[in-house]
Motif scaffolding. Structure first.
Motif: not given
Lengths: 495, 179
Positions: A444-450
């Motif tokens: 769910h969170f590989t491409k996380w950015s703020p």
């Protein structure tokens, strides 16, 4: 009861142990390396003994120096915390030989369970379910290939002496096996001084559920329910909670009983954790026993109302465990977030440096086990954990909301932390639905950015800070100038 | 007045107009915001942005300001004041093989003169109990290895020089890039 205990550790866990000692009227001895002269644990100990250079092998892992510090200060017992010497059988044995009480299980139990291959054999004999895989170490690549074929891909290579995700590799293809084995072995050698690795079946969609146990010297053992620790990055837990959203009362009872059986099969004494893998069908398999106080122990303390460190000390002092399984109850829901100095935008790379500003969250049901303060330089040499933020509330939903509120008011400036990443995980639909499997971050969170909207606000705050005059209190030299020396500049790296 | 703030690889431009004591009007792209601000302490500001109140924690760091709003922290720098320290790992990937932090070289995976593919592991460094494999930022040939196993290295120290496989005419690169 002991009059004085030496805490052979650093950071938040050393501080946490000292707090219980203080409440029990036991004097504390801190030990510290050159990098930790001004660390919180060094400041909070009743006495503090220098160990040597920052390098762990010359300080927190230097058995001779720690034994000398115990003898020099007249401490009767050593609490090893977690990490460093906590699961080092040689250290426990040395304490036994020197007449020092090691607050943990006997050396032989640490040795047996610290070797994962031996532990798997003990559990097999005790009829505790284990993951299909190797039951003996092997050097021959042909033996490995045969095991790999028999178990079936994907496979997991694990360090026999391992823990904390070090020396682990997932292997999807026979062609990757040899290289992955070399890499895992090298990492294991560096981390544990033992490069032995073995193969297990890799279970992709599963949860990491562990059971806290307490066992006294008379053989009386109980379990303190479970902790679910499925949210991990690099095989290291970052969010833990209890109760697990996946356990039914009957499954909880079965896993608790298996953990007590495992403890008794191994001759366990003191606090320990039996880790299991839980598959979506409710089958659970023994993973390992952590023969120490666990990083995430506070969530168990929150739901049981027990002080685990106090019980550890009482058991080590020879007192019988007065608690029975029937009188234990679990109240409400607790969540822990680990606050590391690391950069979630850069694959959670460590982010050492000086903490320029630090404001901890407070309020109902909020606990922050911290080992740092504003002005502290987070050393490069150690695990970059800063604190563990823990909340307790009546329900899981309320605990999630409470954690979000607490994280939103937690300011750590100067090093990167995953606070904003954790906020997004807690607010996400799969987390709130309890779909917490060990592949959660990857899924769910590989491409996380703020968050972009908050970035705009931060830009405005930057400008406002530039425009609003800073009133220096006249006649007071309270605030040191914020001029960093070149080393601070150098240490504040980014990728 | 225009502010150009550097955030990671991007530049955030704000057109700011002081419209009174503790009042400003900020335009970012198509967004225009009315802001009231008040300094509470050295590290704390109270903001009201389009009628919504926020607390902002700010700390001066060697390479900019760390700003925390609503639990989210950003490192921002005045672009006119920086510029000499590009952050690697941007849109085009890193240009140099450097340790991300003070670290110890645990293993060197290539030899001088060896051709390497983009993404191929070159050096393993260890810091804060973690091994990191530093990879080739582009395809090329290893022209020099500047470190030895066991050596301590600093951030931004170039560990391996790589000559790119193809000279990129558009960028006019003629000599080996210190990769």
């Amino acid at each position: 009861m002991f009059k004085k205990i030496l805490i052979a550790n650093r950071g938040e866990i050393a501080v946490r142990i000292m707090r219980t000692c203080k409440e029990m009227g036991i004097a504390t001895v801190a030990v510290y390396s050159d990098a930790d002269k001004h660390a919180l644990h060094t400041l909070e100990g009743d006495e503090a003994v220098p160990l040597g250079p920052a390098e762990p092998s010359q300080s927190y892992l230097a058995i001779d120096r720690i034994i000398a510090a115990v003898q020099q200060t007249g401490a009767e017992a050593v609490h090893p915390g977690y990490g460093f010497l906590a699961e080092n059988a040689d250290f426990a044995e040395r304490c036994e030989r020197e007449g020092i009480v090691f607050i943990g299980p006997p050396a032989q139990v640490i040795r047996d369970l610290g070797n994962k291959i031996t532990a798997r054999r003990i559990m097999l004999q005790g009829r505790v379910p284990i993951i299909p895989g190797m039951l003996a170490a092997a050097d021959d690549p042909a033996v490995w290939a045969a095991h790999a074929e028999q178990i079936g891909f994907p496979l997991l290579i694990k360090a026999s002496a391992g823990g904390g995700g070090k020396g682990m590799r997932i292997v999807h293809d026979p062609a990757e096996l040899a290289e992955a084995r070399r890499g895992a072995s090298r990492e294991a050698t560096a981390a544990f001084g033992d490069g032995t690795v073995y193969l297990e079946k890799f279970l992709p969609k599963c949860r990491h559920v562990e059971i806290q146990i307490l066992a006294d010297q008379k053989g009386h053992a109980i379990h303190l329910f479970e902790r679910e620790c499925s949210i991990q990055r690099r095989h290291q837990k970052i969010i833990e909670e209890t109760p697990s959203p996946a356990l039914t009362p009957s499954l909880r009872a079965a896993m608790g009983q298996a953990a007590v059986t495992a403890a008794q099969a191994a001759g366990y004494v003191n606090a320990g954790t039996v880790e299991f893998i839980l598959d979506p069908d409710g089958n659970f398999y023994f993973l390992e026993v952590n023969t120490r106080l666990q990083v995430e122990h506070p969530i168990t303390e929150m739901i049981t109302g027990l002080d685990l460190v106090r019980h550890q000390i009482e058991i080590a002092a020879g007192r019988p465990l007065a608690l029975t399984q029937d009188e234990l109850s679990s109240r409400g829901h607790a969540i822990e977030c680990r606050i590391y100095a690391e950069d979630p935008e850069q694959n959670f790379m460590p982010s050492p440096g000086r903490i320029a500003f630090f404001k901890e969250p407070t309020g109902p049901g909020v606990r922050n086990d911290s080992g740092v303060y504003a002005g502290f330089e987070v050393p490069v040499a150690y695990d970059p954990i800063l604190s563990k933020l823990v909340v307790h509330a009546e329900t899981r939903e309320q605990a999630i909301r409470r954690m979000i509120r607490a994280l939103q008011s937690y300011a750590v400036l100067g090093v990167r932390t995953p606070i904003d990443f954790l906020l997004d995980v807690l607010a996400s639909a799969p987390f709130q639905a309890g779909e917490t499997y060990t592949d959660f971050i990857a899924r769910h969170f590989t491409k996380w950015s703020p968050d972009r909207d908050t970035l705009d606000l931060a830009a405005i705050a930057y400008v406002a800070d530039t425009m609003a005059p800073k009133a220096r209190p006249a006649g007071r030299a309270a605030q040191p100038p914020a001029h960093p020396d070149p080393w601070h500049t150098l240490n504040h790296w980014r990728l | 007045m225009d502010y150009k703030l550097k955030y990671n690889e991007e530049i955030i431009t704000l057109a700011v107009e002081a419209v009174g004591d503790g009042l400003l009007s900020a335009t970012m792209g198509y967004k225009k915001m009315e802001v009231a601000f008040e300094r509470i302490s050295e590290n704390l500001l109270s903001l009201r942005v389009d009628g919504r109140k926020h607390l902002a924690y700010v700390a001066e760091l060697p390479d900019g300001k760390a700003v925390m709003v609503d639990g989210r922290t950003f490192l921002l720098a005045d672009d006119r004041a920086t510029g000499t320290r590009p952050r690697s790992g941007g849109a085009n990937g890193p240009k140099a093989v450097t340790a991300p932090m003070p670290a110890v070289v645990t293993q060197i995976l290539v030899a001088q003169g060896q051709p390497v593919e983009k993404g191929q592991g070159l050096v393993v460094v260890s810091a804060m109990k973690m091994d990191t494999v530093l990879a080739a930022p582009y395809a090329g040939r290893v022209t020099r290895i500047n470190v030895a196993e066991g050596q301590k290295v600093s951030p931004r120290q170039v560990l391996v020089d790589i000559e790119p496989a193809v000279v990129d005419a558009a960028e006019g690169r003629k000599e080996a890039i210190h990769g």
